[in-house]
Design a protein around this motif. Structure first.
Motif, PDB file in Angstrom:
ATOM      1  N   LYS A 140      -0.447  -1.082   5.764  1.00  0.00           N
ATOM      2  CA  LYS A 140      -1.060  -0.470   4.567  1.00  0.00           C
ATOM      3  C   LYS A 140      -0.041   0.428   3.859  1.00  0.00           C
ATOM      4  O   LYS A 140       0.113   0.374   2.636  1.00  0.00           O
ATOM      5  CB  LYS A 140      -2.286   0.340   4.978  1.00  0.00           C
ATOM      6  N   SER A 141       0.703   1.223   4.641  1.00  0.00           N
ATOM      7  CA  SER A 141       1.653   2.140   3.994  1.00  0.00           C
ATOM      8  C   SER A 141       2.778   1.348   3.305  1.00  0.00           C
ATOM      9  O   SER A 141       3.213   1.704   2.212  1.00  0.00           O
ATOM     10  CB  SER A 141       2.206   3.159   4.987  1.00  0.00           C
ATOM     11  N   LEU A 142       3.216   0.246   3.925  1.00  0.00           N
ATOM     12  CA  LEU A 142       4.267  -0.573   3.314  1.00  0.00           C
ATOM     13  C   LEU A 142       3.725  -1.330   2.095  1.00  0.00           C
ATOM     14  O   LEU A 142       4.406  -1.480   1.078  1.00  0.00           O
ATOM     15  CB  LEU A 142       4.842  -1.564   4.332  1.00  0.00           C
ATOM     16  N   TYR A 143       2.491  -1.793   2.213  1.00  0.00           N
ATOM     17  CA  TYR A 143       1.829  -2.547   1.127  1.00  0.00           C
ATOM     18  C   TYR A 143       1.738  -1.681  -0.128  1.00  0.00           C
ATOM     19  O   TYR A 143       1.972  -2.139  -1.245  1.00  0.00           O
ATOM     20  CB  TYR A 143       0.428  -2.949   1.601  1.00  0.00           C
ATOM     21  N   GLU A 144       1.410  -0.414   0.081  1.00  0.00           N
ATOM     22  CA  GLU A 144       1.265   0.469  -1.081  1.00  0.00           C
ATOM     23  C   GLU A 144       2.610   0.785  -1.736  1.00  0.00           C
ATOM     24  O   GLU A 144       2.685   1.012  -2.924  1.00  0.00           O
ATOM     25  CB  GLU A 144       0.535   1.761  -0.663  1.00  0.00           C
ATOM     26  N   LYS A 145       3.689   0.739  -0.927  1.00  0.00           N
ATOM     27  CA  LYS A 145       5.010   1.125  -1.457  1.00  0.00           C
ATOM     28  C   LYS A 145       5.792  -0.038  -2.043  1.00  0.00           C
ATOM     29  O   LYS A 145       6.516   0.130  -3.017  1.00  0.00           O
ATOM     30  CB  LYS A 145       5.852   1.705  -0.299  1.00  0.00           C
ATOM     31  N   TYR A 146       5.733  -1.217  -1.405  1.00  0.00           N
ATOM     32  CA  TYR A 146       6.707  -2.270  -1.727  1.00  0.00           C
ATOM     33  C   TYR A 146       6.079  -3.538  -2.295  1.00  0.00           C
ATOM     34  O   TYR A 146       5.192  -4.137  -1.667  1.00  0.00           O
ATOM     35  CB  TYR A 146       7.513  -2.646  -0.468  1.00  0.00           C
ATOM     36  N   GLU A 147       6.606  -3.956  -3.432  1.00  0.00           N
ATOM     37  CA  GLU A 147       6.140  -5.180  -4.077  1.00  0.00           C
ATOM     38  C   GLU A 147       6.376  -6.403  -3.172  1.00  0.00           C
ATOM     39  O   GLU A 147       5.552  -7.299  -3.104  1.00  0.00           O
ATOM     40  CB  GLU A 147       6.871  -5.320  -5.440  1.00  0.00           C
ATOM     41  N   ASN A 148       7.545  -6.419  -2.450  1.00  0.00           N
ATOM     42  CA  ASN A 148       7.825  -7.617  -1.637  1.00  0.00           C
ATOM     43  C   ASN A 148       6.847  -7.749  -0.454  1.00  0.00           C
ATOM     44  O   ASN A 148       6.563  -8.857   0.004  1.00  0.00           O
ATOM     45  CB  ASN A 148       9.298  -7.669  -1.179  1.00  0.00           C
ATOM     46  N   VAL A 149       6.289  -6.626  -0.011  1.00  0.00           N
ATOM     47  CA  VAL A 149       5.267  -6.702   1.051  1.00  0.00           C
ATOM     48  C   VAL A 149       3.973  -7.279   0.463  1.00  0.00           C
ATOM     49  O   VAL A 149       3.323  -8.136   1.074  1.00  0.00           O
ATOM     50  CB  VAL A 149       5.044  -5.305   1.698  1.00  0.00           C
TER      51      VAL A 149
END
Ligand code: MEV
Length: 321
Positions: free
Chosen positions: A200-209
């Protein structure tokens, strides 16, 4: 006396007891992405949780977060005694099998039947609250058995829809060709709540995720067609692609990647199954490969399971009161 009062009287006099069981699962395609409403394809496996469920009038301190949620949902005291061959925190759905078999026991004691839709819905609520965030995938497989597809679209095998906030999943039970699957369980825990929070934290930060999550959803639908046509080479390819995307969203590590690499020598494809970070890797077996796989992992300390797919969902095993 009303049915409810009779039941309360019975509980006061005696604990009501029943034994149920529910299967573990492997996610063939789509873990993590399914939390965001993308599709997933899973199957119930031949490793089960058995659960003696008793409703009691005696209050007690409950440390198990899943049982705590169940007790709060039903407003009654419930005890469980659990056994079986499904390892805990292995990525193989042990918490869902536990929650679903406990809920089924309570429901059966109350109504003398299993309302699968209610069990699956309540199971999802329990997992969601205990883990902080979840999809209804694991609890649907533990309830229904067979092959289960969660998707936004509705197609054959549709059972019901489950919603949470602005996300929804259409739950389908499918008849698909049995697959020969090997599971390599590392013995290291796969903590679903923590891994879901990490993604969730990566999803919110990174478009590639976010793009990787979307691509995983597409792979699931492509894989369903390939399984229908029994195209094992192409299914294996999709497994490898799905694993690469799981690496991208941060849930693999060098140990899991290495298991995938070793399995890939003997399997059509291999990938993490479940939340990752530990837990298990699955491989789609090539004919006659089992012996060589056992040899390759000898002395590794891992546990290997050669499982059947499409197994039965939650069931009542018997009464002992
Ligand atoms: C865990 O078995 C599967 C996840 O997708 C979480 C979920 O669907 O609730 C990681």
């Amino acid at each position: 006396m009303s049915k409810q009062l009779t039941l309360e009287k019975e509980i006061e006099d005696n604990d009501l007891r029943i034994t149920t069981s529910a299967p573990g699962k492997v996610i063939l395609f789509g873990e993590h992405a399914v939390v965001y409403g993308e599709p997933a394809l899973s199957t119930a496996i031949s490793l089960r949780v058995f659960n003696e469920v008793s409703i009691t009038s005696r209050p007690f301190e409950c440390e198990n977060p899943y049982l705590r949620e169940i007790i709060s949902l039903y407003g009654i005291y419930v005890n469980t005694r659990t056994w079986g061959d499904l390892p805990v925190a292995s990525g193989l759905g042990s918490s869902a099998a536990y929650s679903v078999s406990t809920i089924a026991g309570i429901e059966y004691i109350h109504t003398k039947r299993l309302d699968l839709m209610k069990i699956a819905r309540n199971g999802f609520e329990v997992e969601y609250n205990a883990q902080g965030r979840a999809s209804p995938n694991d609890t649907s497989v533990a309830t229904l058995g067979g092959y289960v597809i969660l998707s936004r679209s509705i197609h054959s095998g549709f059972m019901w829809r489950i919603e949470k906030g602005n996300i929804f999943w259409n739950i389908h039970k499918m008849k698909l060709t049995p697959l020969k699957i090997v599971i390599v369980y590392t013995g290291k825990p796969s903590k679903t709540g923590e891994m879901v929070a990490l993604v969730k934290s990566l999803y919110e930060k990174y478009e590639n995720v976010r793009a990787a999550i979307k691509r995983i959803g597409e792979i699931v639908l492509e894989a369903v067609d390939l399984i229908k046509s029994n195209d094992l080479d192409s299914i294996g390819k999709k497994m490898r692609e799905n694993h690469e995307l799981l690496r991208k969203i941060g849930v693999s590590n060098s140990e899991l990647d290495n298991i995938v690499k070793v399995l890939s020598r003997y399997c059509y494809g291999a990938k993490i199954t479940g939340a990752g970070g530990g837990g298990s890797v699955i491989g789609l077996l090539r004919e006659g490969a089992s012996k060589r796989i056992l040899e390759a992992f000898r002395g590794s300390g891992y546990t290997l399971y050669f499982v059947e797919t499409g197994m039965e969902g939650v069931t009542v095993e018997g009464f002992d009161s």
